[in-house]
Design a protein around this motif. Structure first.
Motif, PDB file in Angstrom:
ATOM      1  N   CYS A  53       0.836  -1.212   0.000  1.00 37.81           N
ATOM      2  CA  CYS A  53       0.000   0.000   0.000  1.00 37.81           C
ATOM      3  C   CYS A  53       0.867   1.258   0.000  1.00 37.81           C
ATOM      4  CB  CYS A  53      -0.903  -0.015   1.213  1.00 37.81           C
ATOM      5  SG  CYS A  53      -1.657  -1.625   1.497  1.00 37.81           S
ATOM      6  N   GLU A  85      -0.611  -4.230   6.376  1.00 42.69           N
ATOM      7  CA  GLU A  85      -1.816  -4.795   6.986  1.00 42.69           C
ATOM      8  C   GLU A  85      -2.127  -6.205   6.492  1.00 42.69           C
ATOM      9  OE1 GLU A  85      -3.386  -3.037   9.292  1.00 42.69           O
ATOM     10  OE2 GLU A  85      -4.855  -4.611   9.666  1.00 42.69           O
ATOM     11  N   THR A  86      -1.984  -6.413   5.192  1.00 38.29           N
ATOM     12  CA  THR A  86      -2.375  -7.712   4.641  1.00 38.29           C
ATOM     13  C   THR A  86      -1.273  -8.754   4.768  1.00 38.29           C
ATOM     14  OG1 THR A  86      -1.592  -6.964   2.480  1.00 38.29           O
ATOM     15  CG2 THR A  86      -3.958  -6.735   2.923  1.00 38.29           C
ATOM     16  N   CYS A 121      -0.819   2.744   4.630  1.00 38.10           N
ATOM     17  CA  CYS A 121      -1.518   1.546   5.081  1.00 38.10           C
ATOM     18  C   CYS A 121      -1.986   1.722   6.526  1.00 38.10           C
ATOM     19  CB  CYS A 121      -0.606   0.334   4.934  1.00 38.10           C
ATOM     20  SG  CYS A 121      -1.496  -1.229   5.068  1.00 38.10           S
ATOM     21  N   ASP A 122      -3.071   1.035   6.833  1.00 37.15           N
ATOM     22  CA  ASP A 122      -3.903   1.311   8.015  1.00 37.15           C
ATOM     23  C   ASP A 122      -3.178   1.841   9.253  1.00 37.15           C
ATOM     24  OD1 ASP A 122      -5.583   0.017   6.261  1.00 37.15           O
ATOM     25  OD2 ASP A 122      -6.457  -1.286   7.751  1.00 37.15           O
ATOM     26  N   VAL A 193      -3.183   2.622  -1.284  1.00 37.48           N
ATOM     27  CA  VAL A 193      -3.871   1.914  -0.209  1.00 37.48           C
ATOM     28  C   VAL A 193      -5.213   1.409  -0.721  1.00 37.48           C
ATOM     29  CG1 VAL A 193      -2.744   3.357   1.526  1.00 37.48           C
ATOM     30  CG2 VAL A 193      -5.016   4.003   0.708  1.00 37.48           C
ATOM     31  N   CYS A 194      -5.869   0.596   0.086  1.00 40.81           N
ATOM     32  CA  CYS A 194      -7.201   0.081  -0.265  1.00 40.81           C
ATOM     33  C   CYS A 194      -8.076   1.236  -0.754  1.00 40.81           C
ATOM     34  CB  CYS A 194      -7.860  -0.557   0.942  1.00 40.81           C
ATOM     35  SG  CYS A 194      -7.030  -2.046   1.511  1.00 40.81           S
ATOM     36  N   ALA A 200      -7.300   2.839   6.040  1.00 36.82           N
ATOM     37  CA  ALA A 200      -6.253   3.713   5.509  1.00 36.82           C
ATOM     38  C   ALA A 200      -6.854   5.018   4.996  1.00 36.82           C
ATOM     39  CB  ALA A 200      -5.488   3.005   4.403  1.00 36.82           C
TER      40      ALA A 200
HETATM   41 FE1  FES Z   1      -2.937  -1.498   3.339  1.00 36.22          FE
HETATM   42 FE2  FES Z   1      -5.669  -1.713   3.086  1.00 36.22          FE
HETATM   43  S1  FES Z   1      -4.188  -3.267   3.421  1.00 36.22           S
HETATM   44  S2  FES Z   1      -4.413   0.015   3.102  1.00 36.22           S
END
Ligand code: FES
Length: 569
Positions: A53, A85-86, A121-122, A193-194, A200
């Protein structure tokens, strides 16, 4: 008389220490004149290939540097822990406070006068803001920006939100595994990012609404040239902020947090904003509590983005972004200062809505009331939350029998069993997923619907846990139950068959079991043995606060702005 710059204690001295600080920096080709007392600007970068991200942050860092040089500053980029995050196990949230410590200690230990925080990212945005706030040097955020809209088979698909939907469709037999796999590549097709209103983009929106970033920072796509230009302008602005001595403590007051809560409701923001805002508030001494999130209760949902709506962040950017939302909330906004030195209302000046289905005017909202609901009761004495905008209206007032998963392993083993004794009215309960229990409070609160019910067409049930959920997720999901089960909270006493009542309208979460029976269960209750016995995870479990206090570490609350006076040599 203007006090000497902080960086002068590193680069301004005509002695052995000054020699050492300057000489080693000169091995990178910096000439004498950059040590002439100009503002030294740290560029705190969470770029990492393990945080996809944030993969665009190298480009943005170069743009920030151009702006800093142009304004007469001296930019120095440095890396900090990056939280993908992922990609991280058991959960990136376990490490948010580690990033915050890393950021805080790097800023304090090095000779800088101001800092630009490059996150996305988050957990990277709140972790960076928490750390910077505890040092309180002039600070400004540049966000990574969202990915371009996902595209698959002629339609837009959203990060996370469509993963949950596709996954349930496969379990229901409505989607082939081959199609499921094929959607992967179309979902994530650029840096960023998502591109749903996940955590995020929520945190980017709230940072903008709190005045910690320049206007339009939140929504411009990661690969949009205008984001690179914004980074350039941010580099220019941080040099001015150092001259003005404009610090986070001048910006992050109660009004700024209240604005963030209002905007979180209007954009249909992530439930994770609650723990992050509480943690940031703790750093700057603002007495924010869970009850304050009720402020957003009557704010309409204006941004029609997944998971609460239909569109994606790219659409939100082109429709006007956060400034257009601020303009709609003009009457409710609290007066608060921003990184530009003026009031937040200035961000909304001249802002227009360019697509009124993506950003709705107050007169035609997606939903009339979108704020998070804070729940209390004997099942959550210190509170819990639910996100009505992402829930099923019919389930927000519900009473049903519990089916209890003692831990995530039991859930994974049992959820697809055909003989699982559940009905659509069952309240699924998951324990052991709070800050201490998992540890790290993972995003597993949106438990999958049991397979046999998915096949029968059920798409939502009431779910209760001490976990969080992804900002991209949806459903009637009660989260952040505090105290958590592992900390002795009543959640740990729930048994399968107990009745639970949820009333979002009354802010109620009640375990309908006699107090005498609960007392007897409490007397026999034992916490689970710890999963981690060494290292950072042990430090975390020993010191983490509960969700209603932002899950910060107890010894990190507050700030320390004293100068560092001792030398290393
Ligand atoms: Fe990184 Fe959603 S997983 S912003």
């Amino acid at each position: 008389m203007t006090p000497p710059r902080r960086s002068a204690a590193w680069y301004g001295k005509l002695d052995k220490d000054g020699f050492i600080h300057r000489s080693w920096m000169k091995n990178q080709g910096f000439p004498d004149h950059v040590f002439d007392g100009r503002p030294v600007i740290g560029i705190c970068n969470t770029w990492s290939e393990l945080t996809p991200c944030n993969s665009g942050l190298r480009v943005l860092a170069e743009a920030v540097k151009r702006g800093v040089w142009e304004a007469g500053g001296f930019p120095v980029e440095f890396p900090v822990t990056s939280l993908g995050e992922t990609q991280m196990k058991p959960t990136a949230m376990l490490f948010r406070n580690l990033l915050a410590m890393d950021v805080e200690e790097c800023i304090r230990a090095y000779g800088m006068d101001g800092v630009v925080l490059l996150g996305g990212c988050d957990k990277t945005t709140p972790g960076q803001v928490m750390g910077a706030a505890s040092v309180d040097l002039p600070s400004i955020v540049v966000s990574a920006g969202p990915m371009l809209n996902g595209k698959w088979r002629g339609r837009d698909i959203g990060s996370g939100t469509d993963v949950w939907k596709f996954s349930e469709a496969v379990r229901a037999g409505d989607m082939t595994l081959a199609d499921f796999m094929a959607a992967e590549s179309g979902m994530s097709r650029s840096a960023g990012v998502c591109m749903t209103m996940g955590t995020a983009s929520t945190m980017a929106a709230l940072v903008e609404a709190m005045g910690l970033a320049l206007p339009t920072n939140a929504a411009l796509p990661a690969v949009d040239a205008r984001r690179t230009a914004l980074a350039h302008l941010t580099g220019r602005r941080i040099v001015e902020m150092v001259e003005e001595d404009l610090k986070p403590s001048d910006i992050l007051n109660r009004a700024a947090f209240e604005n963030a809560i209002l905007v979180n409701a209007a954009v249909g923001g992530s439930t994770n904003a609650v723990v992050h805002l509480l943690a940031i508030a703790g750093r700057v001494g603002v007495d924010l509590t869970l009850a304050d999130f009720e402020l957003g209760g009557d704010i309409p949902l204006l941004v029609n983005c997944m998971p609460s709506g239909a569109y994606l962040m790219e659409d939100f950017a082109y429709a006007g972004g956060v400034p257009a939302v601020l303009a709609q909330l003009r009457d409710q906004l609290r007066p608060a200062r921003t990184v530009l030195g003026g009031e937040i209302a200035a961000y909304a000046e001249g802002a227009e809505i360019f697509n009124d289905d993506v950003i709705r005017p107050v007169s035609n909202p997606v939903k009339p009331a979108a704020g998070l609901r804070v729940l209390r009761g004997n099942l959550a004495p210190d509170g819990a939350i639910v996100k009505p905008s992402a829930a099923s209206d019919a389930l927000l007032e519900h009473e049903g029998a519990a089916y209890v998963f003692e831990n995530i392993e039991q859930l994974k083993t049992e959820i697809d069993r055909d003989d699982l004794p559940v009905t659509p009215d069952t309240v699924l309960v998951l324990k052991g997923c709070g800050p201490k229990g998992y540890p790290g409070m993972p995003e597993v609160g949106n438990m999958p619907i049991p397979a046999k019910l998915v096949r029968a067409g059920v798409r939502d049930m009431v779910r209760v846990s001490d976990a969080r959920m992804s900002g991209t997720a949806f459903g009637t999901v009660v989260l952040h139950v505090a105290p958590e089960a592992q900390d002795g909270g009543p959640l740990g006493l729930v048994r399968t068959g107990d009745r639970i009542r949820l009333s979002a309208s009354n802010g109620e979460l009640t375990l309908l079991v006699e107090e005498a029976e609960l007392a007897a269960r409490r007397a026999r209750w034992q916490p689970d043995p710890p999963h981690y016995t060494r290292g950072y995870a042990k430090l975390y479990v020993d010191h983490v606060l509960q969700a209603d206090r932002g899950a910060d570490l107890d010894f990190l609350v507050g700030k320390d702005t004293r100068p560092v006076t001792r030398e290393s040599h």
